[in-house]
Scaffold this motif. Structure first.
Motif, mmCIF file in Angstrom:
data_model
loop_
_atom_site.group_PDB
_atom_site.id
_atom_site.type_symbol
_atom_site.label_atom_id
_atom_site.label_comp_id
_atom_site.label_asym_id
_atom_site.label_seq_id
_atom_site.Cartn_x
_atom_site.Cartn_y
_atom_site.Cartn_z
ATOM 1 N N ALA A 163 0.950 -1.429 -0.064
ATOM 2 C CA ALA A 163 0.515 -0.294 -0.014
ATOM 3 C C ALA A 163 0.699 0.913 -0.099
ATOM 4 O O ALA A 163 0.472 2.174 -0.562
ATOM 5 C CB ALA A 163 -0.646 0.055 1.313
ATOM 6 N N SER A 166 3.143 2.291 -3.508
ATOM 7 C CA SER A 166 2.654 2.437 -4.919
ATOM 8 C C SER A 166 3.176 2.452 -5.878
ATOM 9 O O SER A 166 4.641 3.133 -5.550
ATOM 10 C CB SER A 166 1.558 2.698 -4.396
ATOM 11 O OG SER A 166 2.157 3.953 -4.157
ATOM 12 N N GLU A 167 2.937 2.416 -7.343
ATOM 13 C CA GLU A 167 3.353 2.312 -8.271
ATOM 14 C C GLU A 167 4.183 4.542 -8.200
ATOM 15 O O GLU A 167 4.335 5.108 -8.863
ATOM 16 C CB GLU A 167 2.965 1.837 -9.234
ATOM 17 C CG GLU A 167 3.663 1.886 -11.157
ATOM 18 C CD GLU A 167 2.456 2.035 -12.011
ATOM 19 O OE1 GLU A 167 3.191 2.022 -12.823
ATOM 20 O OE2 GLU A 167 1.841 0.250 -12.283
#
Length: 357
Positions: A163, A166-167
């Motif tokens: 979480a 993240s990207e």
């Protein structure tokens, strides 16, 4: 008239009592005769090593080609991977930085070995080379901070890792690293090249390094070193403190871990990052965080040689040997290449058989 003469006497007395404010000989000649468009620097390179020119050229060329091949291989392997963990994403950016880094410095160094009396570089070209060199080095410093934060989240907050990392966050961190490095480098480059330079434009180095160019400045005051000091604080000291903070938290988490196997696995994921951090900050600290009196052109060139040629060569080796994810990605890429070669040979065999009929 008496008041004007009295004013001139006061100025001359002030300058004589403050020699650091007096310009050196040749500054006025530079201001009158040289312009930004026509001014050139002479990179002496390794002109004192005449008998070793061919050997050094071959060594530099081989190291350069191997460095390019290693970083391109890691970049291509990560790009071809459909699912990229954050650490692979950062390694891909690190490979791109190292590629650009070597392309900015090494070709000019190779040219200085070919030309007997050194190679010339324009005022704008020298400023651009310094800016790119500092910017890429600064981006790497900030990137090492992002990678240490990734290790901190992975070890100290494993349940929230997906979480948090993240990207979108990885992309924002990558952009921030590049923008931060380029912004600090721009300020340093402008500050350095606004200084007046003396009549001698001979840089005793194989590229436009900050310390070597500052050594040519006419002003004798210590204010010329303030931009370099500020850049060192922003690019070296501050990132190093952030990395140190991350690893203090990691060490505290590992100290409280009950499983020795888990502690060993967690520590093994940090070894490659720690090795690159010590290499990068060790060379940079030795080069830039030191008093002016310890400046030595010959020693600086040797350390810069390691910093700009050997460390970019070692980075792919360290990560390919120590990082399990990189090893897996490289194996997949080699497997795909082998399958593609087998398919190509099969197609050629079929074409040959069809051609006979």
């Amino acid at each position: 008239m008496n008041r004007a003469h009295h004013r001139e006497d006061e100025v001359s007395i002030f300058l004589s009592s403050n020699p650091e404010m007096m310009p050196c000989e040749g500054c006025m000649e530079r201001d009158n005769k040289s312009t930004v468009a026509t001014m050139e620097f002479l990179l002496l390179g390794f002109s004192e090593l005449l008998c070793l020119r061919v050997l050094l050229f071959l060594i530099f060329l081989i190291v350069h080609l191997v460095t390019l091949a290693g970083n391109v291989m890691i970049f291509m392997a990560v790009v071809m991977e459909p699912s990229r963990p954050p650490m692979l994403f950062f390694l891909c950016q690190l490979s791109v930085i190292e590629l650009c880094y070597t392309l900015v410095i090494v070709p000019k160094a190779l040219l200085s070995l070919i030309v007997v009396d050194g190679s010339t570089i324009s005022f704008i070209g020298c400023a651009a080379q310094m800016h790119l060199f500092v910017a890429l080095g600064g981006a790497e410093c900030f990137l090492l901070v992002a990678m240490s934060y990734d290790r901190y989240v992975a070890i100290c907050q494993p349940l929230h890792y997906v979480a948090v990392m993240s990207e979108g966050l990885c992309l924002r961190l990558a952009v921030a690293c590049c923008l931060g490095g380029f912004a600090v480098a721009l300020g340093l480059t402008v500050a350095v090249f606004r200084l007046p330079f003396c009549q001698s434009h001979r840089i005793n180095h194989f590229f436009c390094d900050v310390s070597a160019v500052l050594h040519l400045a006419c002003t004798q005051s210590y204010t010329r070193e303030l931009p370099l000091l500020a850049a060192c604080v922003l690019l070296l000291l501050l990132p190093f403190l952030l990395i140190l903070t991350s690893y203090v938290c990691i060490a505290a988490a590992l100290f409280h871990a009950t499983s020795s196997v888990g502690r060993g696995k967690a520590l093994s994921t940090c070894i490659s990052h720690l090795a690159i951090t010590f290499l990068h900050y060790g060379c940079a600290t030795f080069m830039y965080i030191r008093p002016k009196s310890s400046y030595s052109p010959a020693r600086d060139k040797m350390v810069s040689l390691v910093y700009t040629n050997i460390t970019p060569l070692l980075y792919p080796l360290i990560y390919s040997l120590r990082n399990k994810e990189i090893r897996g990605v490289l194996r997949k890429m080699l497997r795909r290449k082998k399958i593609a070669q087998l398919n190509w040979h099969a197609i050629r065999a079929v074409m040959c058989v069809c051609g006979k009929f």
